[in-house]
Write an enzyme that holds these catalytic residues in place. Structure first.
Site, PDB file in Angstrom:
ATOM      1  CD  GLU A  88      36.073 -32.953 -46.505  1.00 31.17           C
ATOM      2  OE1 GLU A  88      36.509 -33.778 -47.332  1.00 31.17           O
ATOM      3  OE2 GLU A  88      36.044 -31.734 -46.734  1.00 31.17           O
ATOM      4  CD  GLU A 119      23.198 -23.289 -29.035  1.00 25.90           C
ATOM      5  OE1 GLU A 119      23.760 -23.339 -27.925  1.00 25.90           O
ATOM      6  OE2 GLU A 119      23.595 -22.563 -29.968  1.00 25.90           O
TER       7      GLU A 119
END
Length: 309
Positions: A88, A119
């Site tokens: 963004e 992960e």
């Protein structure tokens, strides 16, 4: 693996809250109200961590002003939030995509589906930062609700080894991520409505903190004028209209004049403002901005002083 499960069972985000033990039998309206009530605790938990958040932001900004970059690193939900916040920054603040980067365990495929074992890849976290050439001017924010994701811990270890600033954002107390970070941030939100589903309160808390980090950093770097997004990229009609309103509001000129100035300025808000305020052409306004570190307020003040001399 059993030791890891035993450790996870002690985390506050993994506890089962008896208030929600029968949500599968409740009316929709009641479940929604329970979730909404649970969510109200998140801003208060974030508020408790504001001193640590503020210290981390100031340290990040100092690195960025010296030419450094900001990296967010996470896995699963935390990684998706990291990539979201980083992505963004270019449309909102007109930054180069390289300035703020999100790194997720498992890479791009992990944005839409689970990547098995990603992960848990400690070495992969370190490799991800090596591939990006992270150095001493950069800042690395590790994001992990549990504070124990091996991929994130591997990234923080590599960042520390390279002399980068390190920040750890977690939702549990005294986590390995906090121990690895120069600036630990712990937002304790407690058990989730759905046990262990840290995309809920923990995810909301992480998003709020990431909002603070990126937004305040961009404000401190002069990417806003007051609370105006003067670096917004006018990539569509909505953003073009917003840019015109910004120029009109800042200068007090009509929208039509603001739009004309923006067109001449290549839709660069700061250039258009200087053109209107000080009767400059686009080239002259750009030169003035460059002389004052691309800071609109400083350029406006200097131009005003020059005219008054």
């Amino acid at each position: 693996m059993s030791d890891q499960l035993a450790t996870l069972s002690t985390l506050s985000t993994e506890q089962s809250d008896p208030r929600y033990s029968r949500i599968d039998r409740l009316p929709t309206d009641q479940v929604a109200r329970l979730m909404n009530a649970a969510d109200t605790a998140v801003p208060a938990a974030v508020a408790e961590a504001i001193p640590e958040i503020s210290a981390a932001v100031d340290a990040i900004v100092a690195r960025m002003k010296a030419g450094g970059r900001l990296f967010y690193v996470g896995a699963g939900t935390s990684g998706r939030l990291a990539v979201l916040d980083a992505s963004e920054c270019p449309p909102t603040f007109g930054t180069d995509p390289e300035l703020v980067q999100g790194v997720i365990a498992g890479g791009t495929p992990a944005l839409t589906r689970s990547v098995e074992g990603a992960e848990d890849d400690h070495a992969g976290g370190a490799a991800a930062l090596r591939e990006r050439g992270v150095g001493a001017l950069d800042a690395v924010v590790g994001v992990s609700a549990s504070g124990r994701a091996p991929f994130v811990l591997g990234a923080l270890a590599e960042a520390n080894r390279r002399g980068a600033l390190t920040v750890g954002l977690s939702c549990n107390a005294a986590t390995p991520l906090s121990a690895a970070a120069l600036h630990p941030i712990e937002v304790i939100v407690g058990p989730e409505v759905v046990t262990g589903s840290t995309r809920l309160k923990a995810g909301t808390a992480q998003k709020l903190v990431l909002n603070m980090i990126s937004t305040i950093a961009m404000v401190k770097l002069g990417r806003t004028y007051g609370n105006t997004m003067i670096e917004v990229s006018a990539m569509n009609s909505k953003l073009a209209d917003r840019a015109a309103r910004m120029v009109s509001d800042i200068t007090g000129t009509a929208l039509s004049a603001a739009r004309s100035a923006l067109e001449a300025a290549g839709w660069h808000v700061k250039v258009a403002v200087l053109m209107i305020e000080h009767g400059l052409d686009a080239a002259g306004a750009r030169i003035l901005l460059e002389r004052h570190g691309d800071q609109l307020e400083a350029a406006l003040e200097a131009a005003g002083q020059a005219r008054g001399a």
